[in-house]
Design an enzyme around this catalytic site. Structure first.
Site, PDB file in Angstrom:
ATOM      1  N   ALA A 144       0.832  -1.206   0.000  1.00  0.00           N
ATOM      2  CA  ALA A 144       0.000   0.000   0.000  1.00  0.00           C
ATOM      3  C   ALA A 144       0.864   1.253   0.000  1.00  0.00           C
ATOM      4  O   ALA A 144       1.251   1.769   1.060  1.00  0.00           O
ATOM      5  CB  ALA A 144      -0.930  -0.036   1.201  1.00  0.00           C
ATOM      6  N   SER A 146       0.376   3.886  -2.979  1.00  0.00           N
ATOM      7  CA  SER A 146      -0.378   4.968  -3.628  1.00  0.00           C
ATOM      8  C   SER A 146      -1.471   5.504  -2.710  1.00  0.00           C
ATOM      9  O   SER A 146      -1.977   4.796  -1.844  1.00  0.00           O
ATOM     10  CB  SER A 146      -1.023   4.465  -4.917  1.00  0.00           C
ATOM     11  OG  SER A 146      -0.062   3.905  -5.763  1.00  0.00           O
ATOM     12  N   GLU A 383       2.878   0.273 -10.926  1.00  0.00           N
ATOM     13  CA  GLU A 383       4.320   0.216 -10.595  1.00  0.00           C
ATOM     14  C   GLU A 383       5.110   1.233 -11.429  1.00  0.00           C
ATOM     15  O   GLU A 383       6.239   0.973 -11.854  1.00  0.00           O
ATOM     16  CB  GLU A 383       4.858  -1.209 -10.695  1.00  0.00           C
ATOM     17  CG  GLU A 383       4.090  -2.132  -9.751  1.00  0.00           C
ATOM     18  CD  GLU A 383       4.807  -3.391  -9.356  1.00  0.00           C
ATOM     19  OE1 GLU A 383       6.054  -3.404  -9.379  1.00  0.00           O
ATOM     20  OE2 GLU A 383       4.115  -4.355  -9.004  1.00  0.00           O
TER      21      GLU A 383
HETATM   22  C1  LIG Z   1      -5.531  -1.751 -11.216  1.00  0.00           C
HETATM   23  C2  LIG Z   1      -4.518  -0.992 -10.411  1.00  0.00           C
HETATM   24  C3  LIG Z   1      -3.793  -1.653  -9.449  1.00  0.00           C
HETATM   25  C4  LIG Z   1      -2.880  -0.938  -8.663  1.00  0.00           C
HETATM   26  N1  LIG Z   1      -2.216  -1.590  -7.646  1.00  0.00           N
HETATM   27  C5  LIG Z   1      -1.491  -0.861  -6.767  1.00  0.00           C
HETATM   28  C6  LIG Z   1      -0.954  -1.465  -5.571  1.00  0.00           C
HETATM   29  O1  LIG Z   1      -1.094  -2.676  -5.355  1.00  0.00           O
HETATM   30  N2  LIG Z   1      -0.297  -0.696  -4.693  1.00  0.00           N
HETATM   31  C7  LIG Z   1      -0.102   0.637  -4.895  1.00  0.00           C
HETATM   32  O2  LIG Z   1       0.507   1.281  -4.033  1.00  0.00           O
HETATM   33  N3  LIG Z   1      -0.577   1.250  -6.022  1.00  0.00           N
HETATM   34  C8  LIG Z   1      -1.271   0.533  -6.944  1.00  0.00           C
HETATM   35  N4  LIG Z   1      -1.783   1.128  -8.070  1.00  0.00           N
HETATM   36  C9  LIG Z   1      -1.564   2.557  -8.267  1.00  0.00           C
HETATM   37  C10 LIG Z   1      -0.645   2.831  -9.465  1.00  0.00           C
HETATM   38  O3  LIG Z   1       0.670   2.504  -9.139  1.00  0.00           O
HETATM   39  C11 LIG Z   1      -0.839   4.312  -9.847  1.00  0.00           C
HETATM   40  O4  LIG Z   1      -2.128   4.409 -10.419  1.00  0.00           O
HETATM   41  C12 LIG Z   1       0.215   4.802 -10.813  1.00  0.00           C
HETATM   42  O5  LIG Z   1       1.462   4.869 -10.174  1.00  0.00           O
HETATM   43  C13 LIG Z   1      -0.123   6.168 -11.391  1.00  0.00           C
HETATM   44  O6  LIG Z   1      -0.482   7.063 -10.392  1.00  0.00           O
HETATM   45  P1  LIG Z   1      -1.832   7.916 -10.531  1.00  0.00           P
HETATM   46  O7  LIG Z   1      -2.935   6.992 -10.871  1.00  0.00           O
HETATM   47  O8  LIG Z   1      -1.980   8.742  -9.294  1.00  0.00           O
HETATM   48  O9  LIG Z   1      -1.586   8.831 -11.776  1.00  0.00           O
HETATM   49  P2  LIG Z   1      -0.871  10.314 -11.766  1.00  0.00           P
HETATM   50  O10 LIG Z   1       0.391  10.247 -10.965  1.00  0.00           O
HETATM   51  O11 LIG Z   1      -1.925  11.284 -11.333  1.00  0.00           O
HETATM   52  O12 LIG Z   1      -0.541  10.471 -13.291  1.00  0.00           O
HETATM   53  C14 LIG Z   1      -1.509  10.905 -14.254  1.00  0.00           C
HETATM   54  C15 LIG Z   1      -0.780  11.061 -15.597  1.00  0.00           C
HETATM   55  O13 LIG Z   1       0.273  12.047 -15.452  1.00  0.00           O
HETATM   56  C16 LIG Z   1       1.521  11.473 -15.821  1.00  0.00           C
HETATM   57  N5  LIG Z   1       2.586  12.002 -14.956  1.00  0.00           N
HETATM   58  C17 LIG Z   1       2.588  12.145 -13.611  1.00  0.00           C
HETATM   59  N6  LIG Z   1       3.754  12.649 -13.185  1.00  0.00           N
HETATM   60  C18 LIG Z   1       4.520  12.816 -14.288  1.00  0.00           C
HETATM   61  C19 LIG Z   1       5.837  13.309 -14.531  1.00  0.00           C
HETATM   62  N7  LIG Z   1       6.613  13.730 -13.516  1.00  0.00           N
HETATM   63  N8  LIG Z   1       6.280  13.376 -15.808  1.00  0.00           N
HETATM   64  C20 LIG Z   1       5.507  12.951 -16.842  1.00  0.00           C
HETATM   65  N9  LIG Z   1       4.251  12.486 -16.684  1.00  0.00           N
HETATM   66  C21 LIG Z   1       3.771  12.407 -15.428  1.00  0.00           C
HETATM   67  C22 LIG Z   1       1.353   9.972 -15.583  1.00  0.00           C
HETATM   68  O14 LIG Z   1       2.298   9.228 -16.341  1.00  0.00           O
HETATM   69  C23 LIG Z   1      -0.084   9.773 -16.053  1.00  0.00           C
HETATM   70  O15 LIG Z   1      -0.098   9.694 -17.453  1.00  0.00           O
HETATM   71  C24 LIG Z   1      -2.657   0.429  -8.899  1.00  0.00           C
HETATM   72  C25 LIG Z   1      -3.384   1.080  -9.907  1.00  0.00           C
HETATM   73  C26 LIG Z   1      -4.308   0.400 -10.647  1.00  0.00           C
HETATM   74  C27 LIG Z   1      -5.099   1.142 -11.700  1.00  0.00           C
END
Ligand SMILES: Cc1cc2nc3c(=O)[nH]c(=O)nc-3n(C[C@H](O)[C@H](O)[C@H](O)COP(=O)(O)OP(=O)(O)OC[C@H]3O[C@@H](n4cnc5c(N)ncnc54)[C@H](O)[C@@H]3O)c2cc1C
Length: 403
Positions: A144, A146, A383
């Site tokens: 956990a 995110s 990831e």
């Molecule tokens: C089905 C599923 C399972 C998951 N499982 C887990 C889990 O087990 N444990 C856990 O901790 N998390 C988990 N996650 C979370 C996942 O790791 C995040 O969704 C992911 O890291 C992206 O973060 P965000 O959704 O907040 O997107 P954001 O960080 O809000 O990003 C939105 C967009 O902006 C872009 N962006 C953001 N920052 C930058 C940058 N600096 N430069 C360029 N582009 C950027 C991203 O690439 C993306 O296109 C899961 C997500 C899903 C959908």
């Protein structure tokens, strides 16, 4: 299968540390690959569509994979694991994901995200308590990191951990936690000192269920629909002081190092999905006739198959290289990001092309192509998104090429 590996190692068949060629796998690794491939063909591929449609966690299959050593591939035998290496783990995740992308996710989260950090940063007491029950497939763990407000920017964690007497008290919401409705423990990241930003984050081990810990609704997802994904909500969740994993303030480092290894797992999951999409397209190209001949005779179809095969094979070599570097205890951050980026893009590409080769049959659930297309998409997001992988790769390159 774990017993088979033990026997093989006794005969000196493992050879995993001396692997010098990307072209041919050592015998023990070939065995792991074939065993997982046979299992996936027999037990996973036939039911993956049903698991997906009905959002069913593959509990029986996970227990069987536990008995095979696949839920704890890198864990030493003394702790109940298969005692193999990361290349073996990568091969297992690829083959399992070829049969069922969701099951590949469950295997990957348990191995790399839950057990991985405990194996690397846990005390021997923590390893004894938190690893063996999670090697058999009876229990699975989750990770956990995110939060609703920060995914890519994981260092901005707002979940808090405060010390009260002999306990840590956790408050906050973690988001998108894979496996969480089916999990029996989690690694949680929370800040013990907000003023230190990412250097104030620490890692904690929390049993599940546990007072003060609740789960949000199961997300209704595009793909990997047989896995549960939900918010993990912490409200005055009290755990003993001894449940801190690693030193205070080292949580961000633990998370980043865990994700380096985890990305090899996701690359492997993506490879399995990509290979399944390619297999499905090749099979259909042989069987479907149009204009009096199998569509596989058409150059337009052949080019699609060739491009898919090149994408899968090149991503596979990058993935094996990253795993081998990790096994050799050499730096692998850049290679793991390259592997995940190329394998996840290969999976999305192959899923898309496979549907095109199948025409109308690609668009309906009678055939698995549409599921591969949906399952592939997550590998470009979790990831670390593809954008974040590119940042990691470029960051490492710029460090390497200082003028
Ligand atoms: C089905 C599923 C399972 C998951 N499982 C887990 C889990 O087990 N444990 C856990 O901790 N998390 C988990 N996650 C979370 C996942 O790791 C995040 O969704 C992911 O890291 C992206 O973060 P965000 O959704 O907040 O997107 P954001 O960080 O809000 O990003 C939105 C967009 O902006 C872009 N962006 C953001 N920052 C930058 C940058 N600096 N430069 C360029 N582009 C950027 C991203 O690439 C993306 O296109 C899961 C997500 C899903 C959908």
């Amino acid at each position: 299968m774990a017993a088979l590996f033990k026997a093989g190692k006794a005969l000196g068949l493992c050879g995993c540390r001396s692997l010098s060629s990307l072209a041919e796998l050592p015998e023990m690794h070939q065995m792991m690959r074939q065993t997982c491939r046979d299992y996936a063909d027999r037990e996973l591929a036939p039911i993956a569509g049903k698991l997906d449609k009905e959002h069913l966690f593959p509990a029986r299959q996970v227990r069987e994979l536990g008995a095979m050593g696949v839920m704890a591939v890198e864990v030493p035998e003394a702790l109940g694991g298969a005692g193999m290496d990361y290349l073996a783990y990568s091969l297992a995740v690829e083959e399992i994901s070829r049969g069922c992308g969701s099951t590949g996710c469950v295997v990957s989260v348990n191995n790399s995200l839950y057990i991985g950090p405990i194996l690397k940063f846990g005390t021997s007491e923590q390893k004894d308590q938190w690893i063996p029950p999670f090697t058999t497939g009876e229990k699975v763990g989750c990770f956990a990191l995110s939060e609703p407000g920060n995914g890519s920017d994981a260092g901005a964690a707002s979940t808090l951990a405060r010390q009260e007497g002999e306990e840590w008290v956790l408050n906050g919401t973690k988001a998108w936690i894979s496996n969480c409705w089916d999990a029996s423990a989690t690694v949680v990241f929370a800040t013990t000192d907000k003023s230190l930003k990412h250097k104030g984050i620490s890692a904690f081990l929390v049993p599940m269920p546990h007072p003060g810990l609740s789960l949000g609704k199961k997300e209704d997802k595009l793909g990997i629909r047989a896995t549960s994904t939900a918010n993990l909500i912490l409200e005055d969740c009290r755990i003993p002081l001894g449940n801190m994993l690693g030193p205070r303030g080292s949580g961000f480092k633990i998370a980043m190092q865990t994700l380096d290894g985890g990305r090899i797992g996701i690359a492997s999951q993506a490879l399995g999905i990509a290979q399944a999409a390619l297999d499905c397209a090749v099979d259909y190209a042989h069987k479907r006739t149009a204009f009096g001949a199998p569509i596989g005779k058409l150059q337009a179809i052949q080019f699609k198959l060739a491009d898919m095969a090149v994408a899968v094979e090149s991503a596979r070599l990058l993935t094996w290289k990253a795993a081998m570097l990790k096994d050799a205890k050499k730096p692998f951050t850049k290679e793991a990001a390259m592997a995940k980026l190329s394998a996840s893009e290969a999976a999305t590409f192959c899923g898309h092309q496979s549907i095109q080769v199948l025409g109308g049959m690609g668009y309906v659930t009678d055939m698995p192509a549409e599921r591969h297309y949906r399952d592939a998409r997550i590998t470009e997001i979790y990831e670390g998104t593809s954008e974040i992988q590119r940042l990691v790769i470029a960051g490492q390159l710029l460090k390497e090429y200082v003028p």
